[in-house]
Design an enzyme around this catalytic site. Structure first.
Site, short mmCIF file in Angstrom:
data_model
loop_
_atom_site.label_atom_id
_atom_site.label_comp_id
_atom_site.label_asym_id
_atom_site.label_seq_id
_atom_site.Cartn_x
_atom_site.Cartn_y
_atom_site.Cartn_z
N ALA A 150 0.84 -1.20 0.00
CA ALA A 150 0.00 0.00 0.00
C ALA A 150 0.87 1.25 0.00
CB ALA A 150 -0.93 -0.01 1.21
N TYR A 151 1.88 1.26 0.85
CA TYR A 151 2.82 2.38 0.89
C TYR A 151 3.50 2.57 -0.45
CZ TYR A 151 7.19 4.85 1.92
OH TYR A 151 8.25 5.73 1.90
N ALA A 152 4.02 1.48 -1.01
CA ALA A 152 4.76 1.57 -2.28
C ALA A 152 3.88 2.08 -3.40
CB ALA A 152 5.36 0.21 -2.63
#
Length: 239
Positions: A150-152
Site C-alpha cells: 500500500a505504501y509503495a
C-alpha cells in the site's frame, strides 16, 4: 525583493527537518508543516521557520491548509512534498487495511495533487526566474514491496503526479522526484538490521539525510532538469 519561501511538508522531523535546516542555513525563508505540536516544531520556529499545523489525512484538512498557507504568504520559491506515512500492510484486519491505505493515499497523493494545483499562482508570483516542485518518493515506488505494498503504490502515485505536473507546468515550474532508499535509521534498528540495509546497496553505507539534501540542492539549482526521478539508493538498481 527578498527571497520567496520554500514550503516543506512534514518539515519538523527527520528528513524534512534536515532539509529545512539546511535551507535556513543558506538564508532561505522556510515554511514547514507539522501534524502535532512538539519540541522540534518550537525549535524550527526559533530558527525562523514559519510552522503551520496541517492534517493531510482528510480532504477538509488539506483544503484548510491551502487556505491558511495563502493567508501567510503571497509567493513560494519551491514546494517539497516530504510528508509521509509508512505503515506495513495489514493482512488480517480489512478495516485497518482500508483505513491505512486511505490515509496514505491522502498524504502521498491527494495532498500533493491539491497543493500543486491550487498553489501554482504562489510559485509564479516570486522574483525567481524558475520555481520548483520536488516530490520525495521512495525506491519501492518503482519496484514494489512485499510487506508495504500500500505504501509503495501510493508513493508510485506520487511519482506519477510529478510526471504529469512537469508537463502541465513547463516551462515556468520544474517538477522532479527524488527516490531514496536506506537513508536514515529508525529508533530501535539493531546492528544486524543495519548490516542488512548496507548490503542492499553497492556503496555499502547508510549516508544519512545529507544525501537527499544534496539532491534537493542540485534540483533547485538545475536549470534544465524537469520530469525526472533522481534515485538516491546507493546503487541498488545495479546490484
Amino acid at each position: 525583493m527578498p527571497q520567496s519561501p520554500v514550503l516543506i511538508t512534514g518539515g519538523a522531523q527527520r528528513l524534512g527537518r534536515y532539509i529545512a535546516e539546511r535551507l535556513l542555513d543558506e538564508g532561505s525563508p522556510v515554511i514547514i508543516t507539522y501534524l502535532r505540536e512538539r519540541d522540534a516544531v518550537d525549535a524550527m520556529r526559533a530558527r525562523g521557520a514559519i510552522a503551520l499545523q496541517a492534517d493531510f489525512s482528510s480532504t477538509a484538512g488539506i483544503i484548510d491548509f491551502i487556505e491558511r498557507l495563502k493567508g501567510c504568504t503571497s509567493r513560494l520559491r519551491a514546494i517539497i512534498h516530504n510528508a509521509s506515512i509508512w505503515q506495513p500492510d495489514s493482512l488480517d484486519d480489512i478495516e485497518q487495511s482500508a483505513k491505512a491505505y486511505e490515509q496514505m493515499f491522502r498524504v502521498h497523493m491527494q495532498a500533493p495533487m491539491l497543493i500543486n494545483t491550487h498553489c501554482r499562482e504562489l510559485l509564479l508570483a516570486g522574483p525567481e526566474p524558475l520555481a520548483d516542485i520536488i516530490h520525495i518518493t521512495d525506491y519501492s515506488a518503482a519496484h514494489g514491496s512485499r510487506r508495504h505494498s500500500a505504501y509503495a503504490s501510493s508513493k508510485a502515485g506520487l511519482a506519477n503526479l510529478a510526471q504529469s505536473f512537469a508537463t502541465r507546468y513547463a516551462p515556468d515550474i520544474k517538477v522532479n522526484s527524488i527516490a531514496p532508499a536506506s537513508i536514515m535509521l529508525n529508533r530501535g534498528d539493531d546492528a544486524s538490521y543495519i548490516e542488512k540495509l548496507k548490503r542492499k546497496s553497492v556503496l555499502d553505507v547508510l549516508p544519512g539525510p545529507s544525501a537527499v539534501w544534496d539532491s534537493v540542492r542540485y534540483l533547485l539549482d538545475a536549470r534544465f532538469v524537469t520530469g525526472t526521478v533522481l534515485p538516491v539508493d546507493g546503487g541498488r538498481g545495479v546490484k
